[in-house]
Design a protein around this motif. Structure first.
Motif, PDB file in Angstrom:
ATOM      1  N   LEU A 208      -6.207  24.204  35.841  1.00 50.56           N
ATOM      2  CA  LEU A 208      -6.314  24.358  34.379  1.00 50.56           C
ATOM      3  C   LEU A 208      -6.492  22.984  33.728  1.00 50.56           C
ATOM      4  CD1 LEU A 208      -3.460  26.956  33.697  1.00 50.56           C
ATOM      5  CD2 LEU A 208      -5.891  27.333  33.219  1.00 50.56           C
ATOM      6  N   GLU A 209      -5.696  22.012  34.188  1.00 47.32           N
ATOM      7  CA  GLU A 209      -5.814  20.662  33.626  1.00 47.32           C
ATOM      8  C   GLU A 209      -7.208  20.116  33.888  1.00 47.32           C
ATOM      9  OE1 GLU A 209      -2.497  18.610  35.375  1.00 47.32           O
ATOM     10  OE2 GLU A 209      -1.077  19.580  34.016  1.00 47.32           O
TER      11      GLU A 209
ATOM     12  N   GLY B 209      -9.683  21.228  31.459  1.00 44.11           N
ATOM     13  CA  GLY B 209      -9.523  20.734  30.080  1.00 44.11           C
ATOM     14  C   GLY B 209      -8.378  21.360  29.302  1.00 44.11           C
ATOM     15  N   PHE B 210      -7.532  22.139  29.962  1.00 38.39           N
ATOM     16  CA  PHE B 210      -6.371  22.705  29.263  1.00 38.39           C
ATOM     17  C   PHE B 210      -5.240  21.677  29.206  1.00 38.39           C
ATOM     18  CE2 PHE B 210      -8.466  26.665  30.304  1.00 38.39           C
ATOM     19  CZ  PHE B 210      -8.133  27.489  29.244  1.00 38.39           C
ATOM     20  N   THR B 211      -4.491  21.697  28.116  1.00 38.73           N
ATOM     21  CA  THR B 211      -3.215  20.980  28.063  1.00 38.73           C
ATOM     22  C   THR B 211      -2.174  21.968  28.573  1.00 38.73           C
ATOM     23  OG1 THR B 211      -3.938  19.795  26.130  1.00 38.73           O
ATOM     24  CG2 THR B 211      -1.565  19.821  26.535  1.00 38.73           C
TER      25      THR B 211
ATOM     26  N   ALA C 129      -6.157  36.535  40.730  1.00 37.08           N
ATOM     27  CA  ALA C 129      -5.601  36.481  42.088  1.00 37.08           C
ATOM     28  C   ALA C 129      -5.485  35.060  42.619  1.00 37.08           C
ATOM     29  CB  ALA C 129      -6.478  37.304  43.024  1.00 37.08           C
ATOM     30  N   ASP C 130      -6.274  34.141  42.063  1.00 30.85           N
ATOM     31  CA  ASP C 130      -6.196  32.762  42.557  1.00 30.85           C
ATOM     32  C   ASP C 130      -6.456  31.776  41.425  1.00 30.85           C
ATOM     33  OD1 ASP C 130      -9.071  32.342  42.264  1.00 30.85           O
ATOM     34  OD2 ASP C 130      -9.261  33.700  43.970  1.00 30.85           O
ATOM     35  N   ALA C 131      -6.333  30.483  41.775  1.00 29.54           N
ATOM     36  CA  ALA C 131      -6.365  29.458  40.727  1.00 29.54           C
ATOM     37  C   ALA C 131      -7.727  29.379  40.025  1.00 29.54           C
ATOM     38  CB  ALA C 131      -5.998  28.111  41.322  1.00 29.54           C
TER      39      ALA C 131
ATOM     40  N   LEU D 170     -10.829  33.107  33.841  1.00 30.49           N
ATOM     41  CA  LEU D 170     -10.301  34.158  32.974  1.00 30.49           C
ATOM     42  C   LEU D 170      -9.668  33.560  31.712  1.00 30.49           C
ATOM     43  CD1 LEU D 170      -9.723  37.199  32.653  1.00 30.49           C
ATOM     44  CD2 LEU D 170      -7.531  36.808  33.769  1.00 30.49           C
ATOM     45  N   ALA D 171      -8.937  32.462  31.887  1.00 25.35           N
ATOM     46  CA  ALA D 171      -8.290  31.821  30.727  1.00 25.35           C
ATOM     47  C   ALA D 171      -9.352  31.415  29.702  1.00 25.35           C
ATOM     48  CB  ALA D 171      -7.486  30.609  31.191  1.00 25.35           C
ATOM     49  N   LYS D 172     -10.448  30.841  30.180  1.00 22.69           N
ATOM     50  CA  LYS D 172     -11.526  30.429  29.262  1.00 22.69           C
ATOM     51  C   LYS D 172     -12.117  31.646  28.555  1.00 22.69           C
ATOM     52  CE  LYS D 172     -13.392  26.436  31.747  1.00 22.69           C
ATOM     53  NZ  LYS D 172     -14.527  26.072  32.605  1.00 22.69           N
TER      54      LYS D 172
END
Ligand code: B1M
Length: 221
Positions: free
Chosen positions: A115-116, A119-121, A199-201, A207-209
């Motif tokens: 995630l980092e 570009g996620f904090t 299911a994985d990183a 999905l988060a995006k």
């Protein structure tokens, strides 16, 4: 040493929890131009899967799982900056933790690293995180997403407990809820009312995006 020999060595030495040798091999792999992803997905993660299989068969016990995990963590300490190094633009904020009663953290940490890198904090609350702590940290950081990891069938019900706590605090609709961890399924995620499951990183990052984009475009309409 060839790349294959380094990967095989990483697999074998993680399996027996030989942390110093795993560190040396990771450094040697990097010096020889072996990719961090390859070391992770072609050696380290498969080795931990075998550790789990041996535990299930009764060939390994908790101490063996623990030292294998420590060896993996030593490797991740070296690989972390390389896996997270993409120069991606800031994209959103994520609060993440392993649910109450559960101390597994390697998978969660891996999701955080990815995630980092995207570009996620990320605010990592660690392991054994109580529902009230999630609520407190969501109020403090106002993230786009909160992620709950659970690695035991006995701790998965904490997803529902966490979501109930968010509802009670009046913040359920203010945050996207994602869940994951080895025993979790899409059906289970749907049943507890999560917004997303991966299911994985790498799927978790994609999905988060997507979920953030959907929410932002819905707000813009
Ligand atoms: Co434990 N353990 N463990 N363990 N452990 C498992 C999970 C188990 C599957 C082993 C087995 O039987 N095959 C089994 C659970 C069975 C079940 O409930 N279905 C198990 C058990 C039973 C236990 C204990 C109960 C053992 C005991 O005491 N009798 C105990 C519980 C302690 C507790 O939490 N209260 C226990 C303890 C431990 C150690 C402490 C010794 C150690 C953890 C050390 C640590 O994490 N710092 C440990 C380990 C190492 C394992 C295995 C061998 C490896 C876990 C791991 O790191 N995998 C594991 C067997 C296995 O997984 N095959 C096992 C590698 C990691 C990269 O994968 O964690 O799946 P994973 O993470 C993935 C995805 O799940 C996903 O992305 C990650 C990266 O791709 N993901 C998300 C994770 N979080 C996400 C969040 C998302 C989206 C995706 O969105 C928010």
């Amino acid at each position: 040493m060839t790349h294959e020999e380094i990967l095989q060595g990483l697999y074998d030495h993680t399996l027996i929890g030989n942390a110093p040798e795993v560190k040396d091999l990771v450094n040697q792999g990097l010096a020889d131009g072996l990719g961090p992803e390859s070391m992770l997905y072609d050696a380290l993660i498969p080795s931990l899967e075998e550790v789990g299989a041996r535990f299930e068969r009764g060939d390994y016990f908790v101490p063996e799982m623990l030292i294998a995990a420590r060896a993996m963590q030593g490797a991740l300490d070296i690989l972390r900056p390389l896996l997270a190094e993409t120069g991606a633009k800031p994209i959103g904020t994520y609060v993440m933790g392993t649910v109450k009663g559960d101390v597994h953290d390697i998978g969660k940490n891996l999701v955080n690293i990815m995630l980092e890198g995207a570009g996620f904090t990320v605010y990592d609350l660690g392991v054994n995180v109580a529902p009230e702590k999630f609520v407190e940290m969501i109020n403090e950081h106002q993230p786009d997403i909160v992620g709950f990891s659970a690695f035991l069938t006995t701790t998965m019900p904490m997803f529902k407990a966490n979501i109930n706590a968010l509802q009670k605090a009046g913040i359920r609709d203010a945050v996207i809820v994602m869940v994951g961890g080895a025993p979790v399924t899409q059906e289970y995620a749907d049943a507890v009312g999560a917004d997303g499951y991966a299911a994985d990183a790498s799927t978790a990052v994609r999905l988060a995006k997507d979920l953030i984009e959907k929410r932002r475009s819905a707000v813009a309409v």
